[in-house]
Design a protein around this motif. Structure first.
Motif, short mmCIF file in Angstrom:
data_model
loop_
_atom_site.label_atom_id
_atom_site.label_comp_id
_atom_site.label_asym_id
_atom_site.label_seq_id
_atom_site.Cartn_x
_atom_site.Cartn_y
_atom_site.Cartn_z
N ASN A 94 -30.86 29.74 2.97
CA ASN A 94 -31.53 30.87 2.31
C ASN A 94 -30.51 31.68 1.55
N THR A 95 -30.98 32.37 0.52
CA THR A 95 -30.09 33.04 -0.41
C THR A 95 -30.37 34.54 -0.44
N LEU A 102 -36.36 41.11 -4.65
CA LEU A 102 -37.47 41.45 -3.76
C LEU A 102 -38.75 41.46 -4.59
N TYR A 114 -42.44 36.51 4.09
CA TYR A 114 -42.85 35.50 3.11
C TYR A 114 -42.48 34.07 3.55
N GLY A 115 -41.20 33.89 3.92
CA GLY A 115 -40.75 32.55 4.30
C GLY A 115 -41.49 32.02 5.53
N ARG A 162 -34.94 39.25 4.75
CA ARG A 162 -35.87 38.25 4.25
C ARG A 162 -35.28 36.84 4.35
N ALA A 163 -33.95 36.77 4.16
CA ALA A 163 -33.29 35.47 4.26
C ALA A 163 -33.06 35.09 5.73
N ASN A 166 -35.63 33.57 8.58
CA ASN A 166 -35.94 32.14 8.62
C ASN A 166 -34.94 31.34 9.46
N TYR B 203 -36.97 35.97 -9.07
CA TYR B 203 -38.16 36.05 -8.20
C TYR B 203 -38.68 34.65 -7.90
N ALA B 206 -36.26 32.95 -5.64
CA ALA B 206 -36.36 33.47 -4.27
C ALA B 206 -37.56 32.84 -3.56
N ASP B 209 -36.67 29.40 -2.68
CA ASP B 209 -35.62 29.46 -1.66
C ASP B 209 -36.25 29.70 -0.28
N LEU B 210 -37.36 30.44 -0.25
CA LEU B 210 -38.02 30.75 1.02
C LEU B 210 -39.03 29.67 1.41
N GLY B 211 -39.03 28.57 0.67
CA GLY B 211 -39.82 27.41 1.10
C GLY B 211 -41.10 27.18 0.32
N ALA B 212 -41.38 28.00 -0.70
CA ALA B 212 -42.65 27.87 -1.42
C ALA B 212 -42.54 26.82 -2.53
#
Lengths: 357, 302
Positions: A94-95, A102, A114-115, A162-163, A166, B203, B206, B209-212
């Protein structure tokens, strides 16, 4: 998948494969080569920093690990598995983005969750994990707010939350402290370092700030023009720079030429005394004249023009000197002395030295 | 500053003194800036709207044919009790909604391609292509569509050439739908483009990166952030269709009358109060539309 392949995979999993491994990476945008001939191994649990000036290829390297870029040549491995052809959403990293990225239309809690939502994790667990990570980031009760209602430092920690929520194998950080003021930045450096030690997650950190790199990293790689100049611990890189570029970029460029060779001396290793003084035995001595004095509060920096050519910077703590006394030194003749082991011979041509452990 | 104001040729000195006077009195600058638009807005724009609402409550004396300047609900009562007017109002609304939806579906992928995928030169070319129809007269374009859709027009000629039967689109509501969707498309593409172009690349990264995957990123990140653009575009397409009377008259059939056609007929009779009363319907519909859009949070991401 054959039985043999499966055993091999299990073998790879059980062996201590590096968290990140880059093999022979090359990436160009049109005619511009961003990184070339890049080899890098980052063990599990390390705080690893990619340090270099802008355009040196450090951010491209981070984006290659995240999967936002595909290498023209070479291989990206995460935990021993080849992920070169995997998209970002299929990589266990994750980054934390430089601009935080955001989502403005979601609350802090929605951003952080979100993740987990994408992965289909149930509502109850999601809520618990979001609350836990926000508390850890010292943001309790901020969940209901929008990112636009937060300060820069708070947004930064939301991006981290947020990163981290996960629980990735590797956390990638792209100059995350660049937008913060100095005091907050120093606070966050210590916070990030202790966070990384608590979690045991591998951090790959991009910065152009040498202080930040020296303060936080277990090891760092110094980048210049798409290549790694040196890899090592902060002490190794600072005390034994492999090239003039590294000597200049990490610390102050204090290089003089004597007898066709280049030497670097760190400014805090140089002792400065009045011109008439007798040099101590066994020390290297140079005579010179103070060209400029820069008073910087805690320390004073003196630029000394040497009689035998070249210029050196000397740093002195303002132990008992007042600013007026320090500034009064300008134009005086002095003798500079340092121990021979603090004088390092370096390669004068930057960019031609290959990285060395 | 003082030196500058007292040196140089007289004209330059006068100009410097004038700008300094404005700098010292910000209210004067503001007054000069806003005087013209404020007058135009109050007199021309709001004035005509007030005149519309007021005259809607007058009525025409059926014997003398003169306008009676007295308050009454006569016109609204007639509109309320006559089913024909209801049918016409619903047809107008339904068409406006269908055209808006069609344009949104057509414009979104095109705007996305223009804003985020196309290289610079292709983007410029697409801009020209999207705006090109606006350079020619609206009437000419609608007449061209009449020729295309006519019984012996280009469409049927092409279909017959392929061995297919006539499309039979001439003078139908379907023909109106096609023509409306065509003429208002640029008004949807431009605001959606502007909204999509503003979304930072990070965005989307990101989200990945979060899996979407792409579909989820589109649904949860891109669409909500493009919503203000879609709403802005829909305000154009919806209100432009709502107020139109030329397209129904030229490409519509016997059962294609819009509110605008009735308004035009009544003005010609002349029954201006009744025309004004019916014309308040689109105004109220648009007001309701904006309130609903705001409730849905369409303007929050602005």
């Amino acid at each position: 998948m054959s039985v043999q392949e499966r055993t091999e995979e299990r073998h790879l999993e059980s062996s201590p494969a590096p968290a990140v491994s880059l093999v022979g990476i090359r990436k160009a945008y049109g005619d511009v080569v961003a990184v070339d001939g890049l080899d890098l191994e980052i063990p599990v649990g390390e705080f690893f920093t990619l340090l270099g000036p802008s355009g040196s290829g450090k951010t491209t390297t981070l984006r290659l690990i995240a999967g936002f870029e595909r290498p023209d040549e070479g291989r990206v491995e995460l935990g021993g598995a080849d992920v070169t052809n995997r998209p970002p959403y299929a990589r266990d990293v994750n980054t934390v983005f430089q601009d935080y990225a955001l989502f403005p239309h979601m609350t802090v809690a929605e951003n952080v969750a979100y993740g987990l939502r994408v992965k289909g994790i149930g509502k109850a667990e999601r809520k618990a994990r979001v609350e836990d990570v926000l508390r850890r980031m010292r943001l309790p009760g901020a969940g209901g707010r929008k990112p636009s209602q937060l300060s820069g430092g708070q947004r930064q920690r939301v991006a981290l939350a947020r990163a981290l929520v996960n629980r990735p194998q590797v956390l990638l950080l792209d100059e995350p402290l660049g937008a913060l003021d100095l005091k907050l930045r120093q606070e966050m450096q210590l916070f990030l370092k202790s966070l990384q030690q608590d979690l045991g997650i591998t951090f790959v950190y991009v910065t152009h700030d040498q202080d930040e790199a020296l303060t936080m990293s277990d090891r760092l790689a110094v980048f210049d023009r798409g290549r790694i100049e040196q890899i090592g611990s902060p002490a190794e890189v600072y005390e034994r720079p492999a090239s003039a570029f590294v000597a200049g970029f990490v610390g102050v460029s204090n290089v003089i030429e004597r007898g066709g060779k280049s030497f670097a001396v760190r400014p805090e290793k140089i002792r400065m005394s009045d011109a008439g003084a007798e040099p101590a035995r066994g020390e290297h001595a140079e005579a010179g004249r103070i060209r400029e004095v820069v008073y910087a509060g805690m320390v004073t920096r003196y630029l000394v023009e040497l009689d035998r050519g070249g210029e050196l910077q000397v740093v002195r703590q303002n132990l008992e000197t007042s600013s007026a006394e320090a500034l009064d030194q300008q134009g005086r003749n002095v003798i500079l002395e340092w121990r021979p082991e603090h004088q390092l011979e370096i390669d004068p041509e930057p960019g031609e030295t290959e990285g060395e452990q | 500053m003082i030196e500058a104001a007292e040196a140089g040729p007289p004209l330059r000195r006068a100009r410097l003194r004038l700008s300094a006077a404005f700098w010292r009195r910000p209210w004067l600058k503001l007054t000069l800036l806003l005087a013209l638009p404020a007058v135009a807005f109050l007199l021309v724009y709001l004035g005509s709207l007030v005149a519309l609402f007021v005259s809607a409550f007058w009525h025409v004396d059926s014997f003398t044919g003169k306008v009676v300047h007295a308050w009454s609900w006569t016109n609204f009562s007639t509109l309320w009790h006559d089913h024909t007017y209801w049918r016409i109002a619903f047809r107008t609304l339904w068409m406006a909604a269908a055209v808006t939806l069609t344009d949104a579906v057509l414009a979104f992928p095109l705007a996305f391609f223009m804003a985020r995928v196309a290289p610079r030169r292709m983007r410029a070319l697409l801009f020209v292509l999207v705006l090109l129809p606006l350079w020619s007269s609206y009437l000419v374009r609608i007449y061209s569509w009449r020729l295309i859709l006519a019984k012996d027009g280009a469409l049927n000629w092409a279909l017959n050439g392929l061995g297919l039967p006539d499309a039979g689109l001439a003078y139908t509501n379907t023909a109106m739908w096609i023509v409306f969707s065509y003429v208002w498309l640029p008004f949807m593409v431009l605001p959606v483009y502007a909204a999509l172009e503003r979304i930072p690349e990070s965005y989307l990264e990101a989200s990945q990166d979060l899996g979407a995957r792409a579909w989820r990123t589109l649904r949860t990140v891109i669409l909500p952030l493009a919503l203000p653009g879609l709403v802005a575009g829909s305000i154009f397409t919806f209100s432009l269709t709502l107020g139109d009377f030329i397209t129904p008259a030229l490409v519509g059939g016997a059962g294609s009358s819009f509110i605008g056609n009735i308004v035009e007929t009544k003005i010609g009779q002349p029954d201006i109060p009744f025309a004004a009363a019916f014309a308040t319907v689109p105004v109220l519909v648009m007001a309701a539309y904006l309130v609903i859009a705001k409730r849905l949070g369409a303007f929050e991401a602005l």
